[in-house]
Design a protein around this motif. Sequence first.
Motif, PDB file in Angstrom:
ATOM      1  N   ILE A  57       0.839  -1.206   0.000  1.00  0.00           N
ATOM      2  CA  ILE A  57       0.000   0.000   0.000  1.00  0.00           C
ATOM      3  C   ILE A  57       0.871   1.251   0.000  1.00  0.00           C
ATOM      4  N   LEU A  58       1.885   1.259   0.855  1.00  0.00           N
ATOM      5  CA  LEU A  58       2.748   2.436   0.976  1.00  0.00           C
ATOM      6  C   LEU A  58       3.563   2.673  -0.282  1.00  0.00           C
ATOM      7  N   GLU A  59       4.040   1.615  -0.900  1.00  0.00           N
ATOM      8  CA  GLU A  59       4.911   1.747  -2.070  1.00  0.00           C
ATOM      9  C   GLU A  59       4.152   2.070  -3.351  1.00  0.00           C
ATOM     10  N   TYR A  60       3.055   1.365  -3.588  1.00  0.00           N
ATOM     11  CA  TYR A  60       2.426   1.413  -4.905  1.00  0.00           C
ATOM     12  C   TYR A  60       1.063   2.106  -4.925  1.00  0.00           C
ATOM     13  N   ALA A  61       0.243   1.888  -3.921  1.00  0.00           N
ATOM     14  CA  ALA A  61      -1.108   2.438  -3.958  1.00  0.00           C
ATOM     15  C   ALA A  61      -1.139   3.905  -3.559  1.00  0.00           C
ATOM     16  N   PHE A  62      -0.500   4.238  -2.442  1.00  0.00           N
ATOM     17  CA  PHE A  62      -0.604   5.602  -1.919  1.00  0.00           C
ATOM     18  C   PHE A  62      -0.048   6.664  -2.871  1.00  0.00           C
ATOM     19  N   LEU A 296      -8.610 -13.017  -6.477  1.00  0.00           N
ATOM     20  CA  LEU A 296      -8.618 -14.290  -5.759  1.00  0.00           C
ATOM     21  C   LEU A 296      -7.420 -15.156  -6.131  1.00  0.00           C
ATOM     22  N   HIS A 297      -6.895 -14.947  -7.323  1.00  0.00           N
ATOM     23  CA  HIS A 297      -5.744 -15.729  -7.790  1.00  0.00           C
ATOM     24  C   HIS A 297      -4.442 -15.255  -7.156  1.00  0.00           C
ATOM     25  N   VAL A 298      -4.164 -13.965  -7.236  1.00  0.00           N
ATOM     26  CA  VAL A 298      -2.865 -13.456  -6.772  1.00  0.00           C
ATOM     27  C   VAL A 298      -2.902 -12.969  -5.331  1.00  0.00           C
ATOM     28  N   GLY A 299      -4.105 -12.688  -4.793  1.00  0.00           N
ATOM     29  CA  GLY A 299      -4.197 -12.186  -3.432  1.00  0.00           C
ATOM     30  C   GLY A 299      -4.281 -10.674  -3.392  1.00  0.00           C
ATOM     31  N   ILE A 300      -4.952 -10.162  -2.376  1.00  0.00           N
ATOM     32  CA  ILE A 300      -5.162  -8.719  -2.280  1.00  0.00           C
ATOM     33  C   ILE A 300      -3.865  -7.967  -2.020  1.00  0.00           C
ATOM     34  N   SER A 301      -2.917  -8.596  -1.298  1.00  0.00           N
ATOM     35  CA  SER A 301      -1.650  -7.905  -1.000  1.00  0.00           C
ATOM     36  C   SER A 301      -0.915  -7.548  -2.273  1.00  0.00           C
ATOM     37  N   TYR A 302      -0.882  -8.471  -3.222  1.00  0.00           N
ATOM     38  CA  TYR A 302      -0.205  -8.196  -4.482  1.00  0.00           C
ATOM     39  C   TYR A 302      -1.039  -7.268  -5.364  1.00  0.00           C
ATOM     40  N   THR A 303      -2.372  -7.344  -5.244  1.00  0.00           N
ATOM     41  CA  THR A 303      -3.259  -6.525  -6.081  1.00  0.00           C
ATOM     42  C   THR A 303      -3.115  -5.043  -5.773  1.00  0.00           C
ATOM     43  N   TYR A 304      -2.578  -4.697  -4.599  1.00  0.00           N
ATOM     44  CA  TYR A 304      -2.402  -3.279  -4.287  1.00  0.00           C
ATOM     45  C   TYR A 304      -1.480  -2.588  -5.283  1.00  0.00           C
ATOM     46  N   ASN A 577      -3.274 -16.529  17.020  1.00  0.00           N
ATOM     47  CA  ASN A 577      -3.705 -17.257  18.211  1.00  0.00           C
ATOM     48  C   ASN A 577      -4.139 -18.684  17.921  1.00  0.00           C
ATOM     49  N   THR A 578      -4.053 -19.093  16.664  1.00  0.00           N
ATOM     50  CA  THR A 578      -4.408 -20.465  16.311  1.00  0.00           C
ATOM     51  C   THR A 578      -3.311 -21.055  15.437  1.00  0.00           C
ATOM     52  N   ASN A 579      -3.433 -22.333  15.160  1.00  0.00           N
ATOM     53  CA  ASN A 579      -2.466 -23.009  14.281  1.00  0.00           C
ATOM     54  C   ASN A 579      -2.788 -22.836  12.808  1.00  0.00           C
ATOM     55  N   GLN A 580      -3.928 -22.211  12.510  1.00  0.00           N
ATOM     56  CA  GLN A 580      -4.343 -22.016  11.133  1.00  0.00           C
ATOM     57  C   GLN A 580      -4.264 -20.535  10.762  1.00  0.00           C
ATOM     58  N   MET A 581      -3.814 -20.269   9.550  1.00  0.00           N
ATOM     59  CA  MET A 581      -3.825 -18.902   9.049  1.00  0.00           C
ATOM     60  C   MET A 581      -5.228 -18.530   8.573  1.00  0.00           C
ATOM     61  N   PHE A 582      -5.483 -17.230   8.481  1.00  0.00           N
ATOM     62  CA  PHE A 582      -6.777 -16.769   7.973  1.00  0.00           C
ATOM     63  C   PHE A 582      -6.845 -17.105   6.488  1.00  0.00           C
ATOM     64  N   PRO A 583      -7.921 -17.717   6.019  1.00  0.00           N
ATOM     65  CA  PRO A 583      -8.000 -18.137   4.603  1.00  0.00           C
ATOM     66  C   PRO A 583      -7.783 -16.976   3.645  1.00  0.00           C
ATOM     67  N   SER A 584      -7.016 -17.229   2.599  1.00  0.00           N
ATOM     68  CA  SER A 584      -6.694 -16.171   1.630  1.00  0.00           C
ATOM     69  C   SER A 584      -7.932 -15.684   0.894  1.00  0.00           C
ATOM     70  N   ALA A 585      -8.800 -16.590   0.469  1.00  0.00           N
ATOM     71  CA  ALA A 585      -9.995 -16.192  -0.278  1.00  0.00           C
ATOM     72  C   ALA A 585     -10.886 -15.287   0.561  1.00  0.00           C
ATOM     73  N   SER A 586     -11.055 -15.620   1.835  1.00  0.00           N
ATOM     74  CA  SER A 586     -11.882 -14.790   2.715  1.00  0.00           C
ATOM     75  C   SER A 586     -11.282 -13.404   2.887  1.00  0.00           C
ATOM     76  N   ARG A 587      -9.966 -13.353   3.068  1.00  0.00           N
ATOM     77  CA  ARG A 587      -9.297 -12.058   3.196  1.00  0.00           C
ATOM     78  C   ARG A 587      -9.488 -11.217   1.933  1.00  0.00           C
ATOM     79  N   ASN A 588      -9.353 -11.850   0.770  1.00  0.00           N
ATOM     80  CA  ASN A 588      -9.502 -11.133  -0.494  1.00  0.00           C
ATOM     81  C   ASN A 588     -10.918 -10.596  -0.680  1.00  0.00           C
TER      82      ASN A 588
END
Length: 713
Positions: A57-62, A296-304, A577-588
């Motif tokens: 976000i700081l590098e490319y979006a802002f 959904l393919h590349v993820g929201i972090s990269y989509t920024y 706080n858990t052994n599972q990461m937050f699902p990528s699709a849900s985050r996107n």
Amino acid sequence: MKKMIRGAIKLLLFVVFVGIMFLWIMTPTKTHRNIWRPKIQAKVNNTTYFGTQGATILEYAFPMLFLAALGCVYLHLGKNPDDNQTESANEKKGRLSVWKGPALVKGPLGVVSWIELAFFAMFLALVIWSFGNYLYVGFSTMNTPHMHGNMGHPVEVRIEEGWQKRLKTAAFRLGLVGNLCFVFLFFPVARGSSILPLFGLTSESSIKYHVWLGHMALALFAAHSLGYIVYWVATEQFSEMIEWKKYGISNVAGEIAMLAGLAMWATTFPQIRRKSFELFFYTHYLYIVFVVFFVLHVGISYTYMMLPNLFLFMIDRYLRFLQSRKNVRLLSTRLLPCETVELNFSKSPGLQYSTTSILFINVPSISKLQWHPFTISSNSNLEPEKLSIIIKKEGSWSQKLYQILSTSSEQRLNMAVEGPYGPSSSNHLLRHDTLVMVSGGSGITPFFSIIREIIFLSTTMNRKTPKIILVSAFKNSADLTMLDLLLPITGSPSDISRVQLQIEAYVTREKQQNMDNNKNLIQTIWFKPNVSDQPISAILGSNYWLWLGVIISCSFIIYLILMGIITRYYIYPIDHNTNQMFPSASRNVICMLLICISIGITASAVVFKNKNRNAMEAKQIQNMDAPSPTTSPGSWFHNADKELESLPQQSLVEATNLLYGSRPDLKKILFEVEGSSVGALVSGPKQMRHDVATICASGLADNLHFESISFSW
């Protein structure tokens, strides 16, 4: 004071733009990957509010959104330029005219100026540079064993052959370079964005850039997909083709996006688009599917990295949606025997637009989804309460519209509009001593607004204006009635003798004047709109750019706040706080919804604030009940009454020279025009544009400056 502020903003905009371009040059290098990026991530990604998205976000979006918001302030301060600007700009004309001249005339890119060619070459260099560096970095890290597995599961080490590793690396890097084209893909089609005007561009003139970028992006994405398919087949990893990973890259989402992209791509080629426009039009709505599954393919972090052009396009698209929800007030229509109609709408006096602007219209009784662009023939100064467009009966949509208007007995027609859109200023036309306007058929319509603007400046403002030479080619004498629309129904000054206007009208398919036409050439139909019909007005009011800057900045801030709250109190606890990461699709999906919500809230609030002012102006506008002109050049040449009661039309008839059975000798006309600066404007068939561009690019006349007005999408 305003000039100094604009100068300071312009300098800041230039610095930010150079910084953005430098960042994209450095992005594929090892320096950025191994030194700059880790330092930024160490400072930003540790926050519990943004997570791994903060650095991108700081590098490319802002920076890009800051450029767009600040550009709105710059354009707002310059919307009423001083008259002296034309003269000062005239001094720079000599240096810029060479670069604005046509460099390529024929070929797959069409008519391309030296500036466009230079930027296109620089972008190609950036693509090649990026691909080369990505490959260099990828091959240098290729010797490590390839690991397969997910968090919490056993890891399998797969031994791959050298060519398979190189194929996978190259396929992955092709996708990265395709993303570079995607970064700029939506800028040219954001009609009301501030980015294009900052570079002196309009949305209609920039469509070709969208076409170029679209072809490049989809070609690279197709190569990226094909490379991975070959790799999976060669390594017998067929299951990868149907895998939707819970974390990281989703292959199925990428395949769906690629299929949608290929469907769009197949219908964009001229052979299909021109013959089956509706197929092209409806298929292009698959861009929604493409964008959603791309994220959904590349993820929201990269989509920024691509967010700025998507964000600005979504704002523009939502504003267009809000504007198109209301029915506009259609006052009258003029039907010509050449199967051409002029639609006259009521407009708010506060709505200002430049010459050669376009308006998108929708007629629900024909199609609720189809929107078609048409040149505005009226002038906002000469006709402050009316807006006109001219439509030639050609395609199936315009044929249905002409049939409705010519045969229906209804006193009202539902219509919706988007726009108008056009250049921020038409001062560049006044820099020339003479304007030679070359048109073919309905291509004459963009020149009506220019001629009316010059009439206004010469008669009302008492300003010095260039001489006008209008060269129009028509197929038959019935098409001459297009000249009847040159002057508005009302609002034309009584004396336009000061305007230096010369009309050369050519009828190419007839050897002599057709004597079979009757005197009643033009049929005028007046409508009785409903009280719910509203005049055309700017969706954000008279301070459009200022309010657009508010929407861009506030919606992005609201998005960051909402995303930060959800990340801190919902996503972060699950990740840590858990052994599972937050699902990528849900985050996107959450991030995409938050972007839509933030834009919807901000844009709706600003539009609602300006709605009351537009409603007050609508109450003040009365229906126009003025008679149609009795004669003008077209009807006069068709044996109508030679008793000319209107001085403006008398001046036009006297300035018109009619020739049958020949085509204009464009080279002779252009070379014989006197003046230190001659603007050669052309609007018409592709071959005509090429002919005028070739003449101007020949270098045989230093005073010719080419300007194409093409709306061929």
